[in-house]
Write a protein that holds these residues in place. Structure first.
Motif, PDB file in Angstrom:
ATOM      1  N   ARG A 200      34.513  41.851 -12.135  1.00 27.72           N
ATOM      2  CA  ARG A 200      35.242  42.182 -13.353  1.00 27.72           C
ATOM      3  C   ARG A 200      34.598  41.552 -14.574  1.00 27.72           C
ATOM      4  O   ARG A 200      33.947  40.516 -14.494  1.00 27.72           O
ATOM      5  N   GLY A 201      34.836  42.170 -15.713  1.00 27.53           N
ATOM      6  CA  GLY A 201      34.483  41.555 -16.981  1.00 27.53           C
ATOM      7  C   GLY A 201      33.023  41.679 -17.369  1.00 27.53           C
ATOM      8  O   GLY A 201      32.182  42.212 -16.651  1.00 27.53           O
ATOM      9  N   SER A 202      32.739  41.187 -18.570  1.00 26.57           N
ATOM     10  CA  SER A 202      31.382  41.178 -19.093  1.00 26.57           C
ATOM     11  C   SER A 202      30.704  39.903 -18.643  1.00 26.57           C
ATOM     12  O   SER A 202      31.164  39.210 -17.746  1.00 26.57           O
ATOM     13  N   TYR A 203      29.606  39.559 -19.303  1.00 32.30           N
ATOM     14  CA  TYR A 203      28.897  38.350 -18.930  1.00 32.30           C
ATOM     15  C   TYR A 203      29.378  37.130 -19.713  1.00 32.30           C
ATOM     16  O   TYR A 203      28.713  36.106 -19.743  1.00 32.30           O
ATOM     17  N   GLY A 204      30.555  37.238 -20.328  1.00 32.16           N
ATOM     18  CA  GLY A 204      31.097  36.117 -21.073  1.00 32.16           C
ATOM     19  C   GLY A 204      31.318  34.885 -20.220  1.00 32.16           C
ATOM     20  O   GLY A 204      31.253  33.754 -20.695  1.00 32.16           O
ATOM     21  N   TRP A 205      31.586  35.100 -18.922  1.00 32.62           N
ATOM     22  CA  TRP A 205      31.833  33.963 -18.041  1.00 32.62           C
ATOM     23  C   TRP A 205      30.587  33.112 -17.865  1.00 32.62           C
ATOM     24  O   TRP A 205      30.665  31.937 -17.473  1.00 32.62           O
ATOM     25  N   LEU A 206      29.420  33.659 -18.172  1.00 32.86           N
ATOM     26  CA  LEU A 206      28.175  32.913 -18.028  1.00 32.86           C
ATOM     27  C   LEU A 206      28.054  31.796 -19.059  1.00 32.86           C
ATOM     28  O   LEU A 206      27.191  30.920 -18.923  1.00 32.86           O
ATOM     29  N   GLU A 207      28.882  31.826 -20.099  1.00 35.06           N
ATOM     30  CA  GLU A 207      28.812  30.800 -21.136  1.00 35.06           C
ATOM     31  C   GLU A 207      29.233  29.430 -20.614  1.00 35.06           C
ATOM     32  O   GLU A 207      28.983  28.416 -21.246  1.00 35.06           O
ATOM     33  N   GLY A 208      29.881  29.380 -19.450  1.00 40.66           N
ATOM     34  CA  GLY A 208      30.250  28.104 -18.852  1.00 40.66           C
ATOM     35  C   GLY A 208      31.709  27.754 -19.036  1.00 40.66           C
ATOM     36  O   GLY A 208      32.462  28.448 -19.726  1.00 40.66           O
ATOM     37  N   PRO A 209      32.148  26.640 -18.422  1.00 42.36           N
ATOM     38  CA  PRO A 209      33.549  26.240 -18.468  1.00 42.36           C
ATOM     39  C   PRO A 209      33.978  25.744 -19.842  1.00 42.36           C
ATOM     40  O   PRO A 209      33.150  25.319 -20.646  1.00 42.36           O
ATOM     41  N   MET A 210      35.279  25.763 -20.073  1.00 43.20           N
ATOM     42  CA  MET A 210      35.825  25.265 -21.340  1.00 43.20           C
ATOM     43  C   MET A 210      37.278  24.882 -21.141  1.00 43.20           C
ATOM     44  O   MET A 210      37.946  25.387 -20.222  1.00 43.20           O
ATOM     45  N   VAL A 211      37.763  23.989 -21.984  1.00 41.01           N
ATOM     46  CA  VAL A 211      39.177  23.626 -22.016  1.00 41.01           C
ATOM     47  C   VAL A 211      39.620  23.660 -23.472  1.00 41.01           C
ATOM     48  O   VAL A 211      38.951  23.116 -24.350  1.00 41.01           O
ATOM     49  N   LEU A 212      40.752  24.305 -23.735  1.00 34.95           N
ATOM     50  CA  LEU A 212      41.346  24.357 -25.064  1.00 34.95           C
ATOM     51  C   LEU A 212      42.658  23.590 -25.037  1.00 34.95           C
ATOM     52  O   LEU A 212      43.468  23.768 -24.118  1.00 34.95           O
ATOM     53  N   LEU A 213      42.872  22.740 -26.032  1.00 36.83           N
ATOM     54  CA  LEU A 213      44.073  21.915 -26.087  1.00 36.83           C
ATOM     55  C   LEU A 213      44.786  22.066 -27.426  1.00 36.83           C
ATOM     56  O   LEU A 213      44.142  22.214 -28.464  1.00 36.83           O
ATOM     57  N   GLU A 214      46.113  21.999 -27.386  1.00 37.96           N
ATOM     58  CA  GLU A 214      46.915  21.894 -28.594  1.00 37.96           C
ATOM     59  C   GLU A 214      47.881  20.734 -28.414  1.00 37.96           C
ATOM     60  O   GLU A 214      48.590  20.665 -27.400  1.00 37.96           O
ATOM     61  N   THR A 215      47.917  19.807 -29.366  1.00 31.54           N
ATOM     62  CA  THR A 215      48.798  18.649 -29.267  1.00 31.54           C
ATOM     63  C   THR A 215      50.126  18.929 -29.965  1.00 31.54           C
ATOM     64  O   THR A 215      50.291  19.948 -30.641  1.00 31.54           O
ATOM     65  N   ALA A 216      51.062  17.995 -29.817  1.00 31.07           N
ATOM     66  CA  ALA A 216      52.374  18.138 -30.446  1.00 31.07           C
ATOM     67  C   ALA A 216      52.269  18.157 -31.969  1.00 31.07           C
ATOM     68  O   ALA A 216      53.138  18.697 -32.653  1.00 31.07           O
ATOM     69  N   ASP A 217      51.202  17.567 -32.501  1.00 36.25           N
ATOM     70  CA  ASP A 217      50.963  17.584 -33.947  1.00 36.25           C
ATOM     71  C   ASP A 217      50.179  18.815 -34.374  1.00 36.25           C
ATOM     72  O   ASP A 217      49.716  18.896 -35.513  1.00 36.25           O
ATOM     73  N   HIS A 218      50.015  19.757 -33.443  1.00 36.09           N
ATOM     74  CA  HIS A 218      49.303  21.014 -33.674  1.00 36.09           C
ATOM     75  C   HIS A 218      47.833  20.787 -34.045  1.00 36.09           C
ATOM     76  O   HIS A 218      47.248  21.542 -34.830  1.00 36.09           O
ATOM     77  N   GLU A 219      47.258  19.750 -33.465  1.00 34.16           N
ATOM     78  CA  GLU A 219      45.815  19.554 -33.535  1.00 34.16           C
ATOM     79  C   GLU A 219      45.194  20.360 -32.400  1.00 34.16           C
ATOM     80  O   GLU A 219      45.740  20.407 -31.291  1.00 34.16           O
ATOM     81  N   HIS A 220      44.082  20.983 -32.683  1.00 37.18           N
ATOM     82  CA  HIS A 220      43.433  21.833 -31.692  1.00 37.18           C
ATOM     83  C   HIS A 220      42.058  21.277 -31.344  1.00 37.18           C
ATOM     84  O   HIS A 220      41.304  20.849 -32.227  1.00 37.18           O
ATOM     85  N   TYR A 221      41.744  21.311 -30.044  1.00 40.63           N
ATOM     86  CA  TYR A 221      40.464  20.819 -29.561  1.00 40.63           C
ATOM     87  C   TYR A 221      39.888  21.801 -28.545  1.00 40.63           C
ATOM     88  O   TYR A 221      40.633  22.519 -27.859  1.00 40.63           O
ATOM     89  N   ALA A 222      38.573  21.803 -28.457  1.00 41.59           N
ATOM     90  CA  ALA A 222      37.881  22.550 -27.415  1.00 41.59           C
ATOM     91  C   ALA A 222      36.909  21.590 -26.744  1.00 41.59           C
ATOM     92  O   ALA A 222      36.207  20.827 -27.419  1.00 41.59           O
TER      93      ALA A 222
END
Length: 269
Positions: A200-222
């Motif tokens: 399934r899908g395109s080759y986007g998965w080849l870019e590797g793993p990632m984690v996205l986070l949002e904190t209670a203060d609505h700070e965003h991290y990758a």
């Protein structure tokens, strides 16, 4: 240009800026500094703008020419990579405060979902090898970290590429128990697990793993990592890129219900 980074460390940018401020204050042109140090003017410009790490020679020459009395030269030690990557600790701190956690993994089960058996098998296969005390310490830390999943107010979504389910870490029986663990945790109301099949899908998965986070203060991290390197992103533009990429991958993955069926069939052999 060789030696430049798209997202250089803050220390590079700060040091380069200080070098420029000292140079301008002393009335030394960029071309004069470049000629004395044996570099091109564009290279010096890259260093001053933080895109390239200032070399010890440039800092020594700039220090002498600008009368910095050792202040520029002293910065060199802070430009070296950390022996223990502080970004990992920064990520764990952000993760502990997150109210939303989105993870995509390509070849391994996400750490938060690993059984103790799976985590131990991974750690024991570490290269270079580590002693038994280190193995058990790392496994215990991973198990402790998984307590976050039990907080029903935190949302977790995991997208796992099919290859990770077939990696056979720890052997067939350990893999089967790991798959059953995914089914158990995936049934929790604050956790969803989706599988991205290989067909399934395109080759986007080849870019590797990632984690996205949002904190209670609505700070965003990758957070991204590869062998021996990791990066915690706070730049909105970079986070936007990873968020779009994650959204694309997630839409190509199976639904949570279909993913459970997929995992269950694999576990049954």
């Amino acid at each position: 240009m060789t030696g430049e980074l798209a997202n250089p460390p803050t220390a590079w940018r700060y040091c380069g800026n200080q070098m420029k401020l000292w140079r301008v204050e002393a009335g030394v042109s960029r071309e004069e500094l470049a000629a004395e140090a044996g570099y091109g003017a564009e290279t010096i410009k890259s260093m001053e703008q933080g895109r390239r790490r200032p070399t010890l020679r440039v800092l020594e020459i700039a220090d002498d020419m600008c009368g910095a009395q050792g202040k520029l030269k002293a910065a060199y030690v802070y430009l070296q990579p950390d022996k223990h990557d502080s970004r990992v600790h920064a990520f764990l701190e952000a993760e502990a405060k997150a109210i939303a956690h989105y993870s995509y993994q390509t070849v391994l089960i996400p750490g938060l979902l690993q059984t103790e058996e799976y985590a131990r098998a991974l750690t024991r296969s570490h290269c270079p090898p580590v002693d038994d005390e280190t193995v058990e310490g790392r496994v215990a830390a991973r198990v402790q970290r998984q307590e976050q999943l039990k907080n029903p107010t935190v949302l977790f979504n995991f997208v796992i590429y099919e290859a990770a389910l077939r990696a056979n870490v720890g052997g067939p029986e350990a893999t089967r128990r790991q798959l059953h663990h995914l089914l158990e945790v995936g049934a929790w109301r604050n956790v969803s697990i989706q599988i991205l099949p290989v067909d399934r899908g395109s080759y986007g998965w080849l870019e590797g793993p990632m984690v996205l986070l949002e904190t209670a203060d609505h700070e965003h991290y990758a957070y991204t990592e590869s062998q021996e390197t990791s990066t915690l992103h706070a730049d909105p533009e970079k986070i936007s890129t990873y968020t779009q990429r994650y959204g694309m991958i997630r839409t190509q993955a199976l639904s949570a219900e279909d993913s459970a069926d997929f995992i269950r069939k694999l576990a049954q052999g």
